[in-house]
Write an enzyme that holds these catalytic residues in place. Structure first.
Site, PDB file in Angstrom:
ATOM      1  N   GLY A  35      -6.153  -5.583 -47.736  1.00 20.20           N
ATOM      2  CA  GLY A  35      -6.878  -6.593 -48.505  1.00 20.20           C
ATOM      3  C   GLY A  35      -8.199  -6.070 -49.030  1.00 20.20           C
ATOM      4  N   TYR A  37      -8.944  -2.909 -49.547  1.00 18.53           N
ATOM      5  CA  TYR A  37      -8.629  -1.903 -50.582  1.00 18.53           C
ATOM      6  C   TYR A  37      -8.299  -2.594 -51.901  1.00 18.53           C
ATOM      7  CZ  TYR A  37      -6.201   1.878 -53.011  1.00 18.53           C
ATOM      8  OH  TYR A  37      -5.816   2.812 -53.947  1.00 18.53           O
ATOM      9  N   GLU A 114       4.895  26.887 -41.088  1.00 22.53           N
ATOM     10  CA  GLU A 114       4.671  25.513 -41.552  1.00 22.53           C
ATOM     11  C   GLU A 114       6.013  24.834 -41.772  1.00 22.53           C
ATOM     12  OE1 GLU A 114       3.778  26.290 -46.201  1.00 22.53           O
ATOM     13  OE2 GLU A 114       2.732  27.585 -44.772  1.00 22.53           O
ATOM     14  N   LYS A 116       9.204  23.161 -43.451  1.00 24.56           N
ATOM     15  CA  LYS A 116       9.868  23.324 -44.747  1.00 24.56           C
ATOM     16  C   LYS A 116      10.292  21.938 -45.237  1.00 24.56           C
ATOM     17  CE  LYS A 116      13.549  25.690 -47.223  1.00 24.56           C
ATOM     18  NZ  LYS A 116      14.086  24.449 -47.827  1.00 24.56           N
ATOM     19  N   ASP A 118      11.846  19.057 -47.381  1.00 24.76           N
ATOM     20  CA  ASP A 118      13.080  18.992 -48.160  1.00 24.76           C
ATOM     21  C   ASP A 118      12.834  18.107 -49.375  1.00 24.76           C
ATOM     22  OD1 ASP A 118      15.666  19.474 -48.864  1.00 24.76           O
ATOM     23  OD2 ASP A 118      16.562  18.036 -47.486  1.00 24.76           O
ATOM     24  N   ARG A 137      10.039  23.105 -60.841  1.00 23.84           N
ATOM     25  CA  ARG A 137      10.311  24.535 -60.700  1.00 23.84           C
ATOM     26  C   ARG A 137      11.289  25.014 -61.763  1.00 23.84           C
ATOM     27  NH1 ARG A 137      14.294  27.614 -58.255  1.00 23.84           N
ATOM     28  NH2 ARG A 137      13.624  29.720 -57.694  1.00 23.84           N
ATOM     29  N   GLU A 175       5.311  20.490 -53.005  1.00 23.92           N
ATOM     30  CA  GLU A 175       6.637  19.898 -52.846  1.00 23.92           C
ATOM     31  C   GLU A 175       6.503  18.380 -52.925  1.00 23.92           C
ATOM     32  OE1 GLU A 175      10.744  21.199 -51.638  1.00 23.92           O
ATOM     33  OE2 GLU A 175       8.936  22.264 -52.254  1.00 23.92           O
ATOM     34  N   TYR A 227       1.185  23.927 -50.639  1.00 26.90           N
ATOM     35  CA  TYR A 227       1.293  24.991 -49.638  1.00 26.90           C
ATOM     36  C   TYR A 227       1.074  26.407 -50.179  1.00 26.90           C
ATOM     37  CZ  TYR A 227       6.036  24.871 -51.622  1.00 26.90           C
ATOM     38  OH  TYR A 227       7.102  24.852 -52.472  1.00 26.90           O
ATOM     39  N   LYS A 291       5.470  32.969 -43.028  1.00 23.16           N
ATOM     40  CA  LYS A 291       4.826  33.839 -44.017  1.00 23.16           C
ATOM     41  C   LYS A 291       3.908  34.832 -43.321  1.00 23.16           C
ATOM     42  CE  LYS A 291       4.733  30.102 -47.454  1.00 23.16           C
ATOM     43  NZ  LYS A 291       3.885  29.193 -48.253  1.00 23.16           N
ATOM     44  N   LYS A 315      15.866  28.070 -40.890  1.00 20.57           N
ATOM     45  CA  LYS A 315      16.431  26.728 -40.976  1.00 20.57           C
ATOM     46  C   LYS A 315      16.781  26.174 -39.598  1.00 20.57           C
ATOM     47  CE  LYS A 315      17.312  25.227 -44.647  1.00 20.57           C
ATOM     48  NZ  LYS A 315      18.337  25.532 -45.650  1.00 20.57           N
ATOM     49  N   CYS A 409      21.494 -15.246 -50.397  1.00 22.72           N
ATOM     50  CA  CYS A 409      21.704 -13.983 -51.097  1.00 22.72           C
ATOM     51  C   CYS A 409      20.402 -13.173 -51.133  1.00 22.72           C
ATOM     52  CB  CYS A 409      22.173 -14.268 -52.526  1.00 22.72           C
ATOM     53  SG  CYS A 409      22.267 -12.794 -53.561  1.00 22.72           S
ATOM     54  N   CYS A 412      19.208 -13.233 -55.176  1.00 19.28           N
ATOM     55  CA  CYS A 412      18.770 -14.439 -55.903  1.00 19.28           C
ATOM     56  C   CYS A 412      18.448 -15.619 -54.995  1.00 19.28           C
ATOM     57  CB  CYS A 412      19.836 -14.846 -56.918  1.00 19.28           C
ATOM     58  SG  CYS A 412      21.365 -15.442 -56.142  1.00 19.28           S
ATOM     59  N   CYS A 425      27.953 -14.741 -52.459  1.00 25.37           N
ATOM     60  CA  CYS A 425      26.834 -15.476 -53.048  1.00 25.37           C
ATOM     61  C   CYS A 425      27.378 -16.515 -54.021  1.00 25.37           C
ATOM     62  CB  CYS A 425      25.905 -14.511 -53.779  1.00 25.37           C
ATOM     63  SG  CYS A 425      24.708 -15.317 -54.861  1.00 25.37           S
ATOM     64  N   CYS A 431      22.621 -14.620 -60.388  1.00 26.22           N
ATOM     65  CA  CYS A 431      22.339 -13.557 -59.422  1.00 26.22           C
ATOM     66  C   CYS A 431      22.231 -12.224 -60.146  1.00 26.22           C
ATOM     67  CB  CYS A 431      23.444 -13.500 -58.369  1.00 26.22           C
ATOM     68  SG  CYS A 431      23.209 -12.211 -57.137  1.00 26.22           S
TER      69      CYS A 431
END
Length: 672
Positions: A35, A37, A114, A116, A118, A137, A175, A227, A291, A315, A409, A412, A425, A431
């Protein structure tokens, strides 16, 4: 308020909102309530509306997205965005370490490890501290300019931290991803609307970032992590660890779970700890990135054609078959049927990533006793549709409440009714989920056959408010179509011509197109032959419908319910008012019974060149005959087209008359 005071207050508000964005979206440590913010944001918006000449490009209010683009422009990267070699086994990471030591002629090598993420890799360019360009990329050398879309991501600063000592020019690799909770929330909304949900967070992030309409991207909960510094003015940073620290000092979101490792054993320990904790993380990771820490060492090691020699992705073992039900959503289908779907933590099943599985109906959910939070085994039923095979009990687990179908529903808020094992529904055309499905079905090949009105087009027409009912299709204009993604002058003209051609339609096709529950092509033909006109069908009641051969109590009730609903009758009236002509069936039952084909049974086998199977079937049914799927002694004719199957052999064996396509056409002509 004087201009200087206004500018000062604008500056204060922007800095304060940026700081809270950073704390909330990057640090996950909000200091004020939503609120409070919102109050700051409203004050900023109000001041900028009153003084539009004082709006700056990096203002937090400028993240809402702009006008849709016609295409994503290609841009060349500052330097190649290479991929990483991936390994899984412990022996492979030990071999990588040995290779680094050998090539650097060192007894030990330090690393930075670090998570990875996805997601979708992007290039970010800052000039004089301001975000100026962003690109995907792509092929590593050339990507697509998605600057406008990237600006909508709250965790990406549009202006680097003011007193951070950031270089005049900075190029960063990052990423874009989607947090798991946001991914499930998005998939729930899409599922409830009957739309195709995303397979995993990576697909969701990629699909959201590459939108031509940035307002769609702005509505998607994307995040970004940075990164790597790909280029900068001024002196380079000595180590990768310091590089990540510096990115964070400049206000960019850097991986928080990173670790500086003095040996490969520490890297392996970090990998094990991170894999053990992955299910507790708020985002999806599929491994760690290792790295070489020293930048000078990285330069000495250099690059291969597609990847750096000094980095590797270690991985995790893919999750297989066993996963967690994170939510149970209810999808609303074209006819209003409510189907429960399990939203899963993404899992690999048969080489395919699965993020949702059908639960079929409420009785099935109860039988398997599947609840939110349960651990389950997933299988691909028939190698196509993902389904939950069983719940996997976990010792000591505290289960949530049993799942119950909603009373209203989710789209709607209309009341939900039950029909056997299924819920549906009652909102029908009001709807949102049913409107899209109803329009798509109405325009399908078996109904009005409007070429070009597919799922994507229908979604745009409805979402942009151009079509709110079936009748609205017939008043679309070329300027409206040109505003849709993927439509140019030629495609718009073709669609309008297809709509115009569809304005004259056979009664059975029209009845089929209305999407009445339990009324498919065959029942639509039965109704057309029985009543002859649309008015005749609309005037009948349940008792009259039940007098028709092949129509039982359930179909009768469905028909009576549909045509007694005022809104549905209004839609039909609007369709007629907008020029739709419904062809009545002239061959009534009496006339049909007088033809030589009345009561005869036909069987078709092989492909026909001048008839579709549907047209051939309608032709004989209009003459009082019927079509069967198998040959018997009661079969009058077998019509054999190209490459006939075993039905032809059966016909010869039983002595049934066999017609080729020319003979079939002549028979129809003689009975017209």
């Amino acid at each position: 308020m004087a201009t200087d005071d206004i500018q000062k207050r604008l500056h204060e508000l922007r800095e304060e909102i940026r700081r809270h964005d950073f704390l909330y979206y990057v640090k996950d440590r909000p200091e004020i309530s939503d609120g409070a913010y919102d109050s700051l944001f409203r004050e900023l918006s109000r001041l900028e509306q009153d003084h539009p000449d004082l709006i700056t490009a990096d203002s937090p209010t400028q993240r809402v997205g702009g006008a849709p683009l016609s295409e994503l422009v290609k841009v060349r990267h500052e330097q190649p965005m290479l991929s990483l070699d991936s390994i899984v086994e412990r022996a492979d990471i030990l071999a990588f370490d040995q290779r680094m030591k050998r090539e650097l002629q060192a007894e030990s090598v330090g690393y930075t490890a670090e998570p990875k993420f996805d997601g979708l890799s992007v290039e970010l360019v800052y000039e004089q501290g301001a975000f100026t360009r962003g690109a995907t990329r792509g092929d590593g050398t050339t990507g697509e300019d998605v600057t406008v879309n990237l600006r909508t991501i709250r965790s990406l600063p549009l202006q680097l931290a003011g007193k951070s000592g950031a270089p005049d020019r900075l190029v960063v690799r990052g990423e874009v991803y989607m947090r798991l909770a946001d991914f499930q929330s998005l998939n729930r909304r899409m599922t409830e609307r009957g739309e195709e949900a995303f397979a995993n967070p990576r697909n969701a992030a990629a699909g959201s970032l590459r939108q031509l309409d940035s307002t769609i991207t702005a509505s998607r909960p994307l995040a970004v992590t940075c990164y790597e510094i790909m280029g900068q003015s001024g002196p380079p940073i000595r180590t990768h660890w310091d590089e990540l620290d510096t990115l964070a000092q400049w206000g960019l979101p850097a991986p928080q779970l990173r670790r500086r490792c003095g040996s490969i054993d520490e890297v392996i320990a970090y990998h094990q700890e991170t894999e053990a904790a992955r299910d507790a993380l708020p985002y999806e990771i599929d491994g760690i990135v290792v790295k070489v820490d020293e930048r000078n060492s990285q330069e000495r090691l250099g690059f291969k054609s597609r990847s750096p020699r000094w980095a590797v992705a270690l991985k995790f073992t893919p999750r297989k078959e066993i996963t967690v039900v994170e939510d149970i959503a209810v999808s609303v289908g074209r006819t209003g049927t409510l189907t429960p779907l399990a939203l899963l933590r993404p899992v690999e099943v048969g080489g395919v990533t699965i993020s949702r599985a059908t639960l079929h109906n409420a009785d099935e959910v109860a039988r398997k006793d599947v609840r939110v939070g349960d651990t389950v085994k997933v299988e691909r039923a028939g190698d196509v549709i993902p389904a939950i095979a069983e719940r996997v009990p976990v010792p000591g687990e505290q289960r949530s409440e049993p799942f119950r179908m909603p009373d209203h529903c989710p789209i709607c808020a209309s009341a939900v009714a039950r029909e056997g094992a299924y819920y549906y529904c009652t909102g029908q055309s009001v709807c949102g989920a049913q409107i899209k499905g109803a329009i798509e079905h109405f325009a399908s090949k078996a109904a009005l056959d409007i070429d070009g009105v597919g799922r994507k087009t229908v979604a745009q027409l409805v979402d942009q408010g151009l079509v709110r009912s079936l009748a609205d299709l017939f008043v679309l204009t070329k300027p409206q179509l040109l505003s849709l993604d993927g439509f140019a002058d030629r495609s718009s003209t073709l669609l309008l011509e297809a709509i115009e051609r569809s304005k004259t339609v056979a009664l059975d096709r029209f009845l089929m197109g209305l999407g009445i529950r339990q009324v498919g092509q065959h029942i639509a033909r039965v109704l057309a032959k029985e009543f002859g006109s649309l008015d005749g069908v609309m005037e009948a009641d349940a008792a009259r419908f039940q007098q028709v051969l092949e129509i039982g109590p359930e179909i009768s009730a469905s028909l009576a319910s549909y045509f007694s609903e005022p809104h549905n009758r209004a839609v039909i009236r609007d369709l007629r008012d907008r020029g739709l002509v419904i062809i009545e069936v002239r061959n009534d039952q009496t006339h049909a019974s007088q033809t030589g084909l009345a009561g005869k049974t036909f069987v078709f086998t092989g492909g026909l060149r001048d008839f579709t199977r549907e047209d051939a079937q309608r032709a004989v049914e209009d003459r009082g005959a019927r079509v069967a799927s198998s040959v018997s002694k009661k079969t009058a004719y077998v019509v054999a087209g190209e490459d006939p199957g075993s039905k032809l052999d059966q016909a010869k064996k039983l002595g049934v008359t066999v017609l080729n396509e020319r003979e079939f056409a002549e028979l129809l002509k003689g009975q017209a």
